[in-house]
Write a protein that holds these residues in place. Structure first.
Motif, mmCIF file in Angstrom:
data_model
loop_
_atom_site.group_PDB
_atom_site.id
_atom_site.type_symbol
_atom_site.label_atom_id
_atom_site.label_comp_id
_atom_site.label_asym_id
_atom_site.label_seq_id
_atom_site.Cartn_x
_atom_site.Cartn_y
_atom_site.Cartn_z
ATOM 1 N N VAL A 28 0.814 -1.223 0.000
ATOM 2 C CA VAL A 28 0.000 0.000 0.000
ATOM 3 C C VAL A 28 0.841 1.263 0.000
ATOM 4 N N SER A 29 2.127 1.150 0.252
ATOM 5 C CA SER A 29 2.964 2.352 0.306
ATOM 6 C C SER A 29 3.234 2.937 -1.075
ATOM 7 N N THR A 30 2.775 2.281 -2.135
ATOM 8 C CA THR A 30 3.122 2.732 -3.486
ATOM 9 C C THR A 30 1.950 3.271 -4.291
ATOM 10 N N TYR A 31 0.754 3.399 -3.695
ATOM 11 C CA TYR A 31 -0.390 3.895 -4.465
ATOM 12 C C TYR A 31 -1.389 4.600 -3.554
ATOM 13 N N PRO A 32 -2.263 5.390 -4.159
ATOM 14 C CA PRO A 32 -3.282 6.068 -3.360
ATOM 15 C C PRO A 32 -4.224 5.058 -2.698
ATOM 16 N N VAL A 33 -4.649 5.395 -1.498
ATOM 17 C CA VAL A 33 -5.536 4.520 -0.742
ATOM 18 C C VAL A 33 -6.676 5.349 -0.160
ATOM 19 N N ALA A 34 -7.849 4.766 -0.162
ATOM 20 C CA ALA A 34 -9.020 5.437 0.405
ATOM 21 C C ALA A 34 -9.739 4.499 1.365
ATOM 22 N N TRP A 35 -10.528 5.118 2.220
ATOM 23 C CA TRP A 35 -11.458 4.380 3.074
ATOM 24 C C TRP A 35 -12.880 4.760 2.653
ATOM 25 N N LYS A 42 -27.819 1.641 3.331
ATOM 26 C CA LYS A 42 -27.310 2.865 2.722
ATOM 27 C C LYS A 42 -26.265 2.537 1.672
ATOM 28 N N GLU A 43 -26.028 3.505 0.802
ATOM 29 C CA GLU A 43 -25.006 3.322 -0.211
ATOM 30 C C GLU A 43 -23.615 3.515 0.395
ATOM 31 N N ARG A 44 -22.644 2.933 -0.278
ATOM 32 C CA ARG A 44 -21.255 3.116 0.148
ATOM 33 C C ARG A 44 -20.877 4.574 0.003
ATOM 34 N N GLU A 45 -20.175 5.098 0.978
ATOM 35 C CA GLU A 45 -19.788 6.491 0.920
ATOM 36 C C GLU A 45 -18.291 6.658 1.197
ATOM 37 N N PHE A 46 -17.751 7.679 0.561
ATOM 38 C CA PHE A 46 -16.350 8.030 0.736
ATOM 39 C C PHE A 46 -16.134 8.578 2.146
ATOM 40 N N VAL A 47 -15.013 8.162 2.761
ATOM 41 C CA VAL A 47 -14.657 8.666 4.078
ATOM 42 C C VAL A 47 -13.408 9.548 3.991
ATOM 43 N N THR A 48 -12.334 8.970 3.454
ATOM 44 C CA THR A 48 -11.073 9.698 3.401
ATOM 45 C C THR A 48 -10.130 9.015 2.420
ATOM 46 N N ALA A 49 -9.117 9.743 1.956
ATOM 47 C CA ALA A 49 -8.131 9.173 1.042
ATOM 48 C C ALA A 49 -6.793 9.856 1.258
ATOM 49 N N ILE A 50 -5.751 9.161 0.818
ATOM 50 C CA ILE A 50 -4.403 9.713 0.929
ATOM 51 C C ILE A 50 -3.672 9.447 -0.375
ATOM 52 N N SER A 51 -2.904 10.427 -0.836
ATOM 53 C CA SER A 51 -2.161 10.278 -2.075
ATOM 54 C C SER A 51 -1.033 9.264 -1.902
ATOM 55 N N TRP A 52 -0.445 8.849 -3.020
ATOM 56 C CA TRP A 52 0.586 7.829 -2.958
ATOM 57 C C TRP A 52 1.770 8.279 -2.120
ATOM 58 N N PRO A 110 -15.706 5.632 -5.746
ATOM 59 C CA PRO A 110 -15.239 4.247 -5.652
ATOM 60 C C PRO A 110 -14.793 3.691 -7.004
ATOM 61 N N MET A 111 -15.264 4.310 -8.086
ATOM 62 C CA MET A 111 -14.876 3.833 -9.418
ATOM 63 C C MET A 111 -13.394 4.044 -9.695
ATOM 64 N N THR A 112 -12.768 4.922 -8.928
ATOM 65 C CA THR A 112 -11.344 5.216 -9.103
ATOM 66 C C THR A 112 -10.455 4.057 -8.690
ATOM 67 N N TYR A 113 -10.959 3.217 -7.800
ATOM 68 C CA TYR A 113 -10.105 2.257 -7.111
ATOM 69 C C TYR A 113 -10.212 0.865 -7.705
ATOM 70 N N ASP A 114 -9.056 0.216 -7.791
ATOM 71 C CA ASP A 114 -8.951 -1.093 -8.433
ATOM 72 C C ASP A 114 -8.874 -2.243 -7.438
ATOM 73 N N TYR A 115 -8.349 -1.965 -6.261
ATOM 74 C CA TYR A 115 -8.125 -3.022 -5.274
ATOM 75 C C TYR A 115 -9.055 -2.812 -4.089
ATOM 76 N N TRP A 116 -9.759 -3.846 -3.735
ATOM 77 C CA TRP A 116 -10.664 -3.807 -2.596
ATOM 78 C C TRP A 116 -10.454 -5.055 -1.776
ATOM 79 N N GLY A 117 -10.848 -4.949 -0.543
ATOM 80 C CA GLY A 117 -10.762 -6.112 0.314
ATOM 81 C C GLY A 117 -11.935 -6.167 1.254
#
Length: 126
Positions: A28-35, A42-52, A110-117
């Motif tokens: 995770v230290s090499t790409y942007p990550v969001a919560w 309810k629908e999924r909602e953005f909480v926070t993100a950090i740049s790479w 959420p469409m921006t993100y490729d990896y989910w867990g």
């Protein structure tokens, strides 16, 4: 790449929790990550993100001033420190990562993100 969120639990209103996001495969230290979070019904909602690089952070207005996202590159995790928790913060919290280094401001969708867990449950009692 598989992401795993951890650290959720049950806490009283006004309390704090610290969530962590770790990855298998590409660290995770090499790409942007969001919560993101999703409450029942309810629908999924953005909480926070950090740049790479960790230089830029982004917050939903509902959590700004209470939540802090950060990188721990030594431990290859992205952490979410949550304080002054409210019952409306109750949700399943998931972390997500982007395969692109630069998102040109597109951190909120959420469409921006490729990896989910799998997420972690946070329950705040009143």
């Amino acid at each position: 790449v598989q992401l795993q969120a951890s650290g959720g639990g049950l806490v009283q209103a006004g309390g704090s929790l610290r969530l962590s996001c770790a990855a298998s495969g590409r660290t995770v230290s090499t790409y942007p990550v969001a919560w993101f979070r999703q409450a029942p019904g309810k629908e999924r909602e953005f909480v926070t993100a950090i740049s790479w690089s960790g230089s830029n952070t982004y917050y939903a207005s509902s959590v700004k001033g209470r939540f802090t996202i950060s990188r721990d590159n030594a431990k290859t995790t992205v952490n979410l420190q949550m304080t002054s928790l409210k019952p409306e913060d109750t949700a399943v919290y998931s972390c997500a990562g982007s395969g692109r280094t630069y998102l040109n401001g597109r951190y909120y969708s959420p469409m921006t993100y490729d990896y989910w867990g799998r997420g972690t449950q946070v329950t705040v009692s009143s």
